[in-house]
Motif scaffolding. Structure first.
Motif, PDB file in Angstrom:
ATOM      1  N   LEU A 181       0.808  -1.214   0.000  1.00 49.27           N
ATOM      2  CA  LEU A 181       0.000   0.000   0.000  1.00 49.27           C
ATOM      3  C   LEU A 181       0.847   1.271   0.000  1.00 49.27           C
ATOM      4  CD1 LEU A 181      -2.768  -1.081   2.539  1.00 49.27           C
ATOM      5  CD2 LEU A 181      -2.900  -1.024   0.047  1.00 49.27           C
ATOM      6  N   TYR A 212      -3.094  -5.374  -8.594  1.00 55.80           N
ATOM      7  CA  TYR A 212      -4.463  -5.711  -8.194  1.00 55.80           C
ATOM      8  C   TYR A 212      -5.196  -6.460  -9.308  1.00 55.80           C
ATOM      9  CZ  TYR A 212      -9.466  -4.382  -7.666  1.00 55.80           C
ATOM     10  OH  TYR A 212     -10.830  -4.361  -7.612  1.00 55.80           O
ATOM     11  N   GLN A 221       0.010  -0.333  -7.684  1.00 54.76           N
ATOM     12  CA  GLN A 221      -0.992  -1.087  -6.921  1.00 54.76           C
ATOM     13  C   GLN A 221      -2.104  -1.595  -7.834  1.00 54.76           C
ATOM     14  OE1 GLN A 221      -2.445   0.557  -3.176  1.00 54.76           O
ATOM     15  NE2 GLN A 221      -0.756   2.047  -3.168  1.00 54.76           N
TER      16      GLN A 221
END
Length: 327
Positions: free
Chosen positions: A60, A71, A67
């Motif tokens: 994070l 993801y 990210q």
């Protein structure tokens, strides 16, 4: 348009919709004012320095685009990561919850489709009868009532009032079932299952009944039934012919409703404390458990999109003019 091109077009649309859905939940979670570790900092469980270490462990602290890429890669390879609050793989949380949801919803939907469709065909064939009027009134009332309200009323009557059935959960606290047979076929499970099953059936019965009724009403005066009537077929045989010709909208609606059931399951599972994916999602949102929320929303969105695609394909197969005319 050939069926292959129709299928390719619909599949591409489904993929794009899936990407949009998962992107929205990615952005929404990261725009929240409080992060997943704010509660731990406020309570003194972790220092700000320890929080930064944990953030790095979950990735994070990386740039947003990095990210996002990770993801998407993880979701489409079913690598859901580690739950922030439970500290175990998200798959171990989501998959059993998804099974519990499907065990609740699919039998209820199949039973609703069969019973309500047959009742709707009979009501449409006997238009103006007391059966048609009463069935429309009853199913419309339950369809207009939110499913969680129906669930609460069932709890009040059968759990708290008559004390016939347990109110919450999927099994008794002391139950320790071994294997799927003991888990989903025991008397204890069936007692817990009956109320949420009934709430689901009552809520969705109106859709199938009205769809079947309207289809039969449209076909009752058609030429092919007049021909069968001239041949001397009985009333029940004529109804059977009309019913078979009404299957097209019912089959496609069944596929659509299977996906859309996930929208109503969240409140239903919360009311009955049913350990399904809807309840897992609510708990993860309250705890700001990013990996679990992302996985649950991905699975639920994927179910809706896949079943919509299935409905499109089924309709095109049953009615070739749909695929041919879709440019």
């Amino acid at each position: 348009m050939t069926f292959r091109r129709f299928l390719a077009k619909r599949t591409l649309i489904a993929v794009v919709l899936t990407l949009i859905s998962v992107s929205v939940i990615f952005a929404t979670l990261r725009l929240l004012p409080a992060g997943p570790f704010s509660g731990l900092v406020a309570s003194g469980s972790l220092t700000p320095e320890q929080v930064e270490q944990v953030r790095a462990m979950y990735g994070l602290d990386e740039p947003m685009y990095v990210q996002y890429i990770k993801y998407i890669q993880n979701l489409f390879t079913l690598q859901f990561g580690i739950s922030i609050t439970q500290q175990r793989p998200v798959g171990e949380i989501i998959i059993p919850a998804l099974v519990n949801t499907l065990v609740l919803l699919l039998p209820a939907l199949v039973a609703t489709a069969i019973v309500s469709s047959l009742a709707g065909m009979y009501a449409g064939w006997n238009r103006g009868s007391w059966f048609e009027q009463s069935s429309i009134v009853v199913t419309t009332v339950f369809r207009a009532t939110p499913i969680f309200v129906t669930g609460i009323l069932l709890l009040i009557v059968f759990s708290y009032g008559l004390d016939w059935l347990p109110a919450f959960g999927m099994r008794s606290p002391l139950a320790n079932p071994q294997g799927y047979a003991e888990t989903y076929l025991s008397v204890d499970f069936l007692k817990h299952y009956l109320l949420p099953f009934t709430a689901t059936v009552l809520f969705y019965s109106g859709d199938f009944l009205m769809l079947a009724r309207n289809s039969v009403v449209e076909r009752k005066g058609s030429e092919f039934l007049m021909l069968h009537r001239a041949k001397g077929l009985s009333e029940m045989e004529q109804l059977g012919r009309a019913g078979r010709n009404s299957l097209l909208p019912l089959v496609t609606y069944f596929a659509l409703r299977t996906g859309m059931l996930f929208q109503g399951v969240i409140t239903l599972e919360v009311v009955f404390a049913w350990p399904g994916i809807g309840r897992a999602l609510v708990q993860a949102i309250l705890q700001q458990d990013y990996p679990t929320v992302q996985a649950a929303v991905f699975i639920m969105a994927l179910a809706v999109i896949v079943m919509n695609l299935t409905a499109d394909v089924a309709y095109a197969k049953l009615d070739p003019t749909v695929g041919a005319g879709d440019v």
